[in-house]
Design an enzyme around this catalytic site. Structure first.
Site, PDB file in Angstrom:
ATOM      1  N   GLU A 173     -12.520   3.503  -1.270  1.00 31.23           N
ATOM      2  CA  GLU A 173     -11.783   4.463  -2.093  1.00 31.23           C
ATOM      3  C   GLU A 173     -11.544   4.125  -3.387  1.00 31.23           C
ATOM      4  O   GLU A 173     -11.848   5.186  -4.421  1.00 31.23           O
ATOM      5  CB  GLU A 173     -10.584   5.110  -1.424  1.00 31.23           C
ATOM      6  N   ASP A 198       0.894  -1.156  -0.002  1.00 32.59           N
ATOM      7  CA  ASP A 198       0.224   0.001  -0.027  1.00 32.59           C
ATOM      8  C   ASP A 198       0.914   1.292   0.126  1.00 32.59           C
ATOM      9  O   ASP A 198       1.843   1.516   0.657  1.00 32.59           O
ATOM     10  CB  ASP A 198      -0.856   0.037   1.234  1.00 32.59           C
ATOM     11  N   ASN A 215     -12.922  -3.112   2.481  1.00 35.34           N
ATOM     12  CA  ASN A 215     -13.993  -2.025   2.475  1.00 35.34           C
ATOM     13  C   ASN A 215     -14.949  -2.271   1.312  1.00 35.34           C
ATOM     14  O   ASN A 215     -14.584  -2.371   0.364  1.00 35.34           O
ATOM     15  CB  ASN A 215     -13.239  -0.869   2.626  1.00 35.34           C
ATOM     16  N   HIS A 253     -10.336  -5.303  -3.306  1.00 36.01           N
ATOM     17  CA  HIS A 253      -9.086  -5.485  -2.825  1.00 36.01           C
ATOM     18  C   HIS A 253      -9.303  -5.823  -1.419  1.00 36.01           C
ATOM     19  O   HIS A 253     -10.141  -5.494  -0.662  1.00 36.01           O
ATOM     20  CB  HIS A 253      -8.298  -4.210  -3.181  1.00 36.01           C
ATOM     21  N   MET A 254      -8.337  -6.579  -0.944  1.00 39.52           N
ATOM     22  CA  MET A 254      -8.222  -7.026   0.316  1.00 39.52           C
ATOM     23  C   MET A 254      -6.961  -6.618   1.162  1.00 39.52           C
ATOM     24  O   MET A 254      -5.921  -6.372   0.501  1.00 39.52           O
ATOM     25  CB  MET A 254      -8.197  -8.525   0.513  1.00 39.52           C
ATOM     26  N   HIS A 255      -6.923  -5.959   2.288  1.00 40.57           N
ATOM     27  CA  HIS A 255      -5.845  -5.112   2.805  1.00 40.57           C
ATOM     28  C   HIS A 255      -5.343  -6.402   3.875  1.00 40.57           C
ATOM     29  O   HIS A 255      -6.172  -7.054   4.569  1.00 40.57           O
ATOM     30  CB  HIS A 255      -6.368  -3.990   3.893  1.00 40.57           C
TER      31      HIS A 255
HETATM   32  P1  AMP Z   1      -9.715   1.311   0.227  1.00 39.90           P
HETATM   33  O1  AMP Z   1     -10.110   2.640   1.050  1.00 39.90           O
HETATM   34  O2  AMP Z   1     -10.123  -0.056   0.707  1.00 39.90           O
HETATM   35  O3  AMP Z   1     -10.427   1.691  -1.146  1.00 39.90           O
HETATM   36  O4  AMP Z   1      -8.271   1.089  -0.021  1.00 39.90           O
HETATM   37  C1  AMP Z   1      -7.625   1.860  -1.093  1.00 39.90           C
HETATM   38  C2  AMP Z   1      -6.097   1.808  -0.656  1.00 39.90           C
HETATM   39  O5  AMP Z   1      -5.218   1.824  -1.919  1.00 39.90           O
HETATM   40  C3  AMP Z   1      -5.634   2.896   0.420  1.00 39.90           C
HETATM   41  O6  AMP Z   1      -5.050   2.212   1.443  1.00 39.90           O
HETATM   42  C4  AMP Z   1      -4.569   3.575  -0.568  1.00 39.90           C
HETATM   43  O7  AMP Z   1      -3.608   4.043   0.252  1.00 39.90           O
HETATM   44  C5  AMP Z   1      -4.137   2.453  -1.387  1.00 39.90           C
HETATM   45  N1  AMP Z   1      -3.501   3.126  -2.842  1.00 39.90           N
HETATM   46  C6  AMP Z   1      -4.053   4.098  -3.561  1.00 39.90           C
HETATM   47  N2  AMP Z   1      -3.310   4.167  -4.578  1.00 39.90           N
HETATM   48  C7  AMP Z   1      -2.247   3.525  -4.422  1.00 39.90           C
HETATM   49  C8  AMP Z   1      -1.183   3.207  -5.285  1.00 39.90           C
HETATM   50  N3  AMP Z   1      -0.930   3.652  -6.558  1.00 39.90           N
HETATM   51  N4  AMP Z   1      -0.274   2.193  -4.874  1.00 39.90           N
HETATM   52  C9  AMP Z   1      -0.507   1.414  -3.890  1.00 39.90           C
HETATM   53  N5  AMP Z   1      -1.586   1.745  -3.018  1.00 39.90           N
HETATM   54  C10 AMP Z   1      -2.521   2.587  -3.311  1.00 39.90           C
END
Ligand code: AMP
Length: 114
Positions: free
Chosen positions: A96, A31, A88, A101-103
């Site tokens: 966002e 991330d 999320n 995707h999975m964190h």
């Molecule tokens: P979500 O809020 O679950 O949609 O998580 C989106 C995640 O993507 C956030 O934790 C961001 O920091 C991450 N993110 C956004 N752009 C990038 C990128 N170019 N490379 C890696 N992670 C990213």
């Protein structure tokens, strides 16, 4: 594949990321804005906008995501100390990027959910 989607572009290789896994089913990469010492995103190559869009054909994708989380936790040495996996969904879930995707988050105590 959605031409406007950031994670489709990362999965396809046209936008760089620190990838830890890249196979037929998915990619996993660090991330860009980590919330813990380990913060990896596990992203299917197929463009699935949200968790709501999963269906009976998604079983292989979901299994691969979970297996990758388990394997990376071991590889990154957080399997014994523990970790959290999060997906999320939509506004209240804090999503966002509208590509499933999975964190995988670990390397510190997570505290309570909320
Ligand atoms: P979500 O809020 O679950 O949609 O998580 C989106 C995640 O993507 C956030 O934790 C961001 O920091 C991450 N993110 C956004 N752009 C990038 C990128 N170019 N490379 C890696 N992670 C990213």
């Amino acid at each position: 594949m959605s031409t406007e989607c950031l994670f489709c572009k990362i999965a396809g290789g046209s936008i760089p990321a620190e990838k830890l896994v890249d196979n037929e089913e998915l990619v996993a990469f660090k991330d860009i804005n980590p919330v813990a010492p380990v913060h990896v995103l596990i992203v299917p190559k197929k463009h699935i906008p949200t968790f709501n869009d999963l269906d009976a054909n998604s079983a292989v994708t979901l299994a691969a995501m979970h297996e990758t989380a388990r394997d990376l936790a071991k590889k990154l040495r957080i399997d014994e100390t523990g970790y959290r996996i999060i997906i999320n969904c939509n506004r209240d879930g804090g999503q966002e990027i509208f590509h499933l995707h999975m964190h995988l988050i670990g390397g510190r105590a997570m505290g309570r959910m909320g």
